[in-house]
Design a protein around this motif. Structure first.
Motif, short mmCIF file in Angstrom:
data_model
loop_
_atom_site.label_atom_id
_atom_site.label_comp_id
_atom_site.label_asym_id
_atom_site.label_seq_id
_atom_site.Cartn_x
_atom_site.Cartn_y
_atom_site.Cartn_z
N THR A 18 0.85 -1.18 0.00
CA THR A 18 0.00 0.00 0.00
C THR A 18 0.89 1.24 0.00
OG1 THR A 18 -0.09 -0.10 2.41
CG2 THR A 18 -1.87 -1.17 1.22
N HIS A 29 -4.05 -3.76 -7.92
CA HIS A 29 -4.77 -2.66 -8.55
C HIS A 29 -4.61 -2.72 -10.07
CE1 HIS A 29 -4.85 0.09 -4.74
NE2 HIS A 29 -4.95 -1.19 -4.43
N SER A 187 -11.19 0.49 -2.27
CA SER A 187 -10.92 1.19 -3.52
C SER A 187 -9.64 0.65 -4.13
CB SER A 187 -10.81 2.70 -3.29
OG SER A 187 -9.58 3.00 -2.68
N ARG A 189 -6.95 1.51 -7.43
CA ARG A 189 -6.57 2.49 -8.44
C ARG A 189 -6.78 1.87 -9.82
NH1 ARG A 189 -2.65 2.53 -4.68
NH2 ARG A 189 -1.05 1.60 -6.01
N PRO A 215 -8.61 6.56 -7.40
CA PRO A 215 -9.19 5.34 -6.83
C PRO A 215 -10.62 5.13 -7.29
CG PRO A 215 -8.97 7.06 -5.18
CD PRO A 215 -8.34 7.59 -6.41
N ALA A 366 -10.94 7.24 -2.45
CA ALA A 366 -9.78 6.74 -1.71
C ALA A 366 -10.23 6.03 -0.44
CB ALA A 366 -8.85 7.89 -1.35
N ASP A 370 -4.93 3.36 1.38
CA ASP A 370 -4.06 4.39 0.83
C ASP A 370 -3.32 5.11 1.95
OD1 ASP A 370 -4.94 3.97 -1.84
OD2 ASP A 370 -6.77 5.03 -1.34
N ARG A 376 -8.60 11.38 3.22
CA ARG A 376 -9.69 10.94 2.35
C ARG A 376 -11.02 11.45 2.91
NH1 ARG A 376 -11.85 5.66 4.01
NH2 ARG A 376 -10.96 5.16 6.04
#
Length: 494
Positions: A18, A29, A187, A189, A215, A366, A370, A376
């Protein structure tokens, strides 16, 4: 027929972390796959560019991963050789296999029962685009870390193709931004239109690829929505929260909160004026109301890192909360100057900071995986019955005595802030309810030296129904003090 990119890992482990490097990224992702294709493409080949631009315009793909995975108990570590340099005294730079401080590099990883991951887009590409994407996929040497060697294959597959060994795989599907009832969401990306151009620009500017990411919410296929018919949510006074993060590893003392939010308000007014708007008529922004004017104002926020066992209370970003009753024309103007592609709110000058602070917009997709979890918007807006102050609230009135009168004063502040009447109020004279929450000295609670020195407290509120945030209380709520953190069910705070 859908287009599928299959990643066959040569080692039964996925090596990627992450953004805060605190855990292994899972599921992988889709953004990583697109970046990998860009990295092996010829930037001077318009045919390859056209194929990548076709892919970035497609809807977010589904992600199919092995069901049986586990986070490594301890991150993988290794000594990393560094380039030798001329030094008068030997340092880590001239010792092979050494890194700064004499510590090995470490990175989290996820061990997989089956070393295969699939990304599937719902649209069949044209024949020429498919041929180019197949060629690029074969050229990709790894996914995630450079040590995560992989064979990548791109092809189209029948839409009705069944997944073999049912139960051995998990499928993550793009979710609706507004669906908050799913029990297992996060989420990821994902590629988005214009990403290829932004990645090329970031490379020229020396910026990281992750800074160009957006995201997208995902949900695990087969997880039911939570039953919440008896959990009617009360909408708070704000309908939009636009958030911006400070640069990585940069933070500010929470004692500067009022200076930061005051500077943010001034910057927003300047941007509106430069864009040709009549700022004097935008009372919600500049905040100078006539007596009897009950319109709600925009709130300018600074986000402290709180609620975590390692939290230090320092500020990691800023935000602008727009009231639900804001005039539509003023809302459009504010969102335009804050978020427009060319320009927008990209930096902030704070009187106590020697240089302008770069800002990065953080979208609502997000999640806690993250590094910018503190910044966020969902961190501060998710519905909850219980809320506790992340920054102390400055009371709206002097209580008659520090007994039950102060609880009544806080309840009155809830009504003034446009919130429902709380069913329970707890007030602390010193300290706070959440880890890392700062106490501020008297000088940090006044915007001007001559202001009335109202007392400040940390509080915890409980409402009869879940309330959406952001929740702000007290006489300095429009400048970020009294910002509250939602406490989810089952979450306990010391």
């Amino acid at each position: 027929m859908p287009f599928r990119v299959t990643v066959h890992l040569l080692d039964p482990a996925y090596q990627a972390s992450t953004l805060d490097r605190g855990a292994a990224e899972w599921p992988p992702h889709p953004y990583r796959v697109f970046c990998a294709l860009v990295s092996v493409a010829d930037p001077k080949d318009p045919v390859q560019d056209a194929a990548l631009q076709w892919l970035e315009r497609q809807p977010a793909p589904t992600v199919r991963v092995p069901a049986n995975t586990t986070e490594a108990a301890s991150p993988r570590g290794a000594w990393v050789p560094t380039n030798a340099v001329e030094k008068t005294k030997p340092t880590h730079g001239v010792l092979p296999g050494r890194t700064a401080g004499g510590k090995p590099k470490a990175w989290p990883e996820r061990t997989l029962a089956e070393p295969t991951v699939e990304f599937e887009w719902p649209t069949e590409p044209p024949a020429g685009v498919l041929a180019v994407l197949e060629l690029l996929a074969r050229s990709v040497p790894y996914i995630g870390r450079a040590t995560g060697h992989a064979f990548v294959h791109a092809a189209i597959h029948p839409a009705d193709e069944t997944v073999s060994e049912e139960g051995q795989w998990h499928v993550w599907e793009p979710a609706d931004d507004n669906d908050t009832r799913r029990t297992d969401t996060r989420s990821l990306r994902a590629p988005h239109p214009g990403l290829l151009e932004r990645l090329r620009w970031a490379h020229e500017q020396g910026q990281s690829a992750y800074q160009q990411a957006r995201p997208h919410p995902y949900a695990l296929r087969g997880t039911p929505a939570e039953a919440n018919e008896d959990e009617a949510v009360v909408e708070g006074p704000f309908s939009d929260l636009v958030s911006f993060a400070f640069p990585p590893r940069f933070s500010l003392d929470p004692a500067l909160t009022l200076k930061i939010t005051g500077a943010l308000r001034g910057t927003v007014c300047t941007l509106l004026d430069e864009a040709g708007h009549d700022v004097d008529s935008m009372v919600a922004v500049h905040g100078h109301k006539e007596p009897g004017d009950e319109r709600r104002l925009c709130a300018f926020l600074a986000y402290p890192f709180v609620g975590h066992r390692h939290a230090d209370g320092r500020l990691r970003g800023v935000g602008v909360a727009l009231p639900a009753e804001l005039e539509p024309a003023h809302r459009r103007a504010l969102l335009a100057i804050l978020l427009r592609t060319a320009g927008g709110l990209t930096s902030l000058n704070v009187p106590a900071v020697s240089r302008p602070i770069p800002l990065t917009h953080i979208s609502t997709g997000a999640t806690k995986t993250d590094a910018i979890r503190t910044v966020r918007p969902q961190r501060w807006t998710r519905p909850a019955r219980e809320w506790t102050t992340a920054l102390p609230m400055v009371l709206d009135h002097f209580p008659k005595r520090n007994g039950r009168e102060i609880e009544a004063s806080v309840a009155a502040s809830c009504r003034l802030a446009g919130l429902p009447e709380p069913v329970a109020v707890e007030v602390l004279r010193t300290g706070a309810y959440a880890p890392g929450v700062p106490d501020l000295r008297e000088h940090a609670l006044r915007r001007k030296p001559a202001e009335r020195p109202l007392p400040a407290r940390h509080v915890r509120l409980r409402f009869a129904q879940p309330v959406t945030g952001p929740v702000l209380l007290g006489s300095k709520k429009n400048y970020g003090l009294g910002l509250c953190l939602p406490i989810q069910g089952g979450e306990t705070l010391a």
